[in-house]
Structure formats: C-alpha cells, structure tokens
Design an enzyme around this catalytic site. Structure first.
Site, mmCIF file in Angstrom:
data_model
loop_
_atom_site.group_PDB
_atom_site.id
_atom_site.type_symbol
_atom_site.label_atom_id
_atom_site.label_comp_id
_atom_site.label_asym_id
_atom_site.label_seq_id
_atom_site.Cartn_x
_atom_site.Cartn_y
_atom_site.Cartn_z
ATOM 1 N N ASP A 33 0.853 -1.193 0.000
ATOM 2 C CA ASP A 33 0.000 0.000 0.000
ATOM 3 C C ASP A 33 0.886 1.240 0.000
ATOM 4 O OD1 ASP A 33 -3.212 0.530 0.940
ATOM 5 O OD2 ASP A 33 -1.801 2.207 1.129
ATOM 6 N N ILE A 34 0.492 2.230 -0.782
ATOM 7 C CA ILE A 34 1.286 3.453 -0.927
ATOM 8 C C ILE A 34 1.241 4.309 0.339
ATOM 9 C CG2 ILE A 34 -0.478 5.018 -1.860
ATOM 10 C CD1 ILE A 34 1.562 5.668 -4.125
ATOM 11 N N ASN A 91 -12.819 -3.380 2.193
ATOM 12 C CA ASN A 91 -13.855 -2.359 2.248
ATOM 13 C C ASN A 91 -14.746 -2.453 1.018
ATOM 14 O OD1 ASN A 91 -12.995 -1.029 4.663
ATOM 15 N ND2 ASN A 91 -11.278 -0.150 3.505
ATOM 16 N N GLU A 99 -12.206 3.446 -1.275
ATOM 17 C CA GLU A 99 -11.683 4.533 -2.117
ATOM 18 C C GLU A 99 -11.440 4.084 -3.549
ATOM 19 O OE1 GLU A 99 -8.216 5.988 -0.166
ATOM 20 O OE2 GLU A 99 -9.356 6.987 1.422
ATOM 21 N N VAL A 100 -10.996 2.852 -3.712
ATOM 22 C CA VAL A 100 -10.659 2.362 -5.055
ATOM 23 C C VAL A 100 -11.677 1.286 -5.446
ATOM 24 C CG1 VAL A 100 -8.894 1.298 -6.496
ATOM 25 C CG2 VAL A 100 -8.215 2.854 -4.651
ATOM 26 N N HIS A 104 -10.171 -5.275 -3.486
ATOM 27 C CA HIS A 104 -8.835 -5.476 -2.917
ATOM 28 C C HIS A 104 -8.983 -5.920 -1.480
ATOM 29 C CE1 HIS A 104 -9.999 -1.237 -2.575
ATOM 30 N NE2 HIS A 104 -9.336 -1.178 -1.423
HETATM 31 P P1 AMP Z 1 -9.828 1.377 0.273
HETATM 32 O O1 AMP Z 1 -10.151 2.549 1.142
HETATM 33 O O2 AMP Z 1 -10.125 0.063 0.933
HETATM 34 O O3 AMP Z 1 -10.433 1.505 -1.111
HETATM 35 O O4 AMP Z 1 -8.241 1.359 0.128
HETATM 36 C C1 AMP Z 1 -7.559 1.861 -0.967
HETATM 37 C C2 AMP Z 1 -6.096 1.760 -0.627
HETATM 38 O O5 AMP Z 1 -5.345 1.918 -1.814
HETATM 39 C C3 AMP Z 1 -5.597 2.816 0.366
HETATM 40 O O6 AMP Z 1 -5.048 2.163 1.505
HETATM 41 C C4 AMP Z 1 -4.541 3.581 -0.442
HETATM 42 O O7 AMP Z 1 -3.445 3.987 0.351
HETATM 43 C C5 AMP Z 1 -4.147 2.568 -1.492
HETATM 44 N N1 AMP Z 1 -3.599 3.103 -2.730
HETATM 45 C C6 AMP Z 1 -4.121 4.093 -3.494
HETATM 46 N N2 AMP Z 1 -3.357 4.283 -4.587
HETATM 47 C C7 AMP Z 1 -2.352 3.381 -4.522
HETATM 48 C C8 AMP Z 1 -1.238 3.060 -5.345
HETATM 49 N N3 AMP Z 1 -0.995 3.729 -6.487
HETATM 50 N N4 AMP Z 1 -0.396 2.082 -4.970
HETATM 51 C C9 AMP Z 1 -0.620 1.407 -3.807
HETATM 52 N N5 AMP Z 1 -1.658 1.649 -2.987
HETATM 53 C C10 AMP Z 1 -2.505 2.626 -3.328
#
Ligand code: AMP
Length: 119
Positions: A33-34, A91, A99-100, A104
């Site tokens: 995770d970034i 999530n 968020e994404v 995942h």
């Molecule tokens: P969620 O809130 O469960 O959707 O988590 C999304 C996760 O993706 C967060 O913990 C972010 O820090 C992570 N994230 C977003 N962009 C990247 C990226 N380019 N590389 C790695 N992790 C990322």
C-alpha cells in the site's frame, strides 16, 4: 456499482502505473500500500473487473475466486505473518469508505493491531 476501468488498480494491472510488487500469478497481484497503516500493509487484487467482494463472488469464474484466495493466504504465509498474526480487511461501498472501486484485500501486520474497529 459498475466497474470503472480508469480506477488506479486497473491502471496498475495494465502496467500503466507502477506498484511495489510483492506477489503475482495468473489470477492475482499483491503490492505494498502506498500509504501504509501498519508496518506490513499489502493489497491483494484479482486480475478481473470486480468492484467488491459481493460482485466478485457472484460473477467471477471459480478458478479466479479460488486463485485469488490462495494468493491472499500465500502472501500471508510468505510474509511470515501466520505467527505472530495479521488482519485481512476488504472495504466495500460508502459506509466502509472504499476509495478504489476494484476489489482489494488489505493485509495488515507487523505490530499488535488492537481491537477490530477504530471508533
Ligand atoms: P480502500 O479505502 O479500501 O479503497 O483502500 C484503498 C487503498 O489503496 C488505500 O489504503 C490507499 O493507500 C491505497 N492506494 C491508493 N493508490 C495506490 C497506489 N498507487 N499504490 C498502492 N496503494 C494505493
């Protein structure tokens, strides 16, 4: 929710943006995770266009579902997380603050993680 192929994890899967890769096979990709929330914070994603766990388990082929969960377990084993322990979390949707919009699983470890949910 319909799948948005412009999401950041779709771009990582297509190789359009880099990731810090931990593991990859034909079904899954795992990377750091970034913005880590624990000393170990790894994300595991399936190689397919699925928004959430509900979408994935309803619509993905069985070999992809099995392969994805095997990858989650393999990352935990190879990271020596079984003992002292780790947490997995996925999530889904607004209440969970997803968020994404590509399924995942988060793998957290490397410290005592405390109670299950923060307030
Ligand atoms: P969620 O809130 O469960 O959707 O988590 C999304 C996760 O993706 C967060 O913990 C972010 O820090 C992570 N994230 C977003 N962009 C990247 C990226 N380019 N590389 C790695 N992790 C990322």
């Amino acid at each position: 929710m319909t799948y948005d192929s412009d999401n950041i994890f779709a771009k990582i899967l297509r190789g359009e943006i880099p990731c810090d890769k931990v593991y990859e096979d034909e079904f899954s990709l795992a990377f750091h995770d970034i913005n880590p929330q624990a000393p170990v914070h790894i994300l595991v994603i399936p190689k397919g266009e699925y928004v959430s766990m509900a979408d994935f388990t309803a619509n993905a082929p069985s070999d992809l579902i099995a392969g994805f969960f095997r990858a989650v377990g393999q990352v935990a084993r190879e990271g020596d997380l079984e003992d002292p322990g780790y947490r997995i979390l996925a999530n889904a949707g607004d209440d969970a603050h997803q968020e994404v919009p590509h399924l995942h699983v988060h793998i957290f470890g490397g410290k005592r993680l405390g109670p299950m949910l923060a307030a």
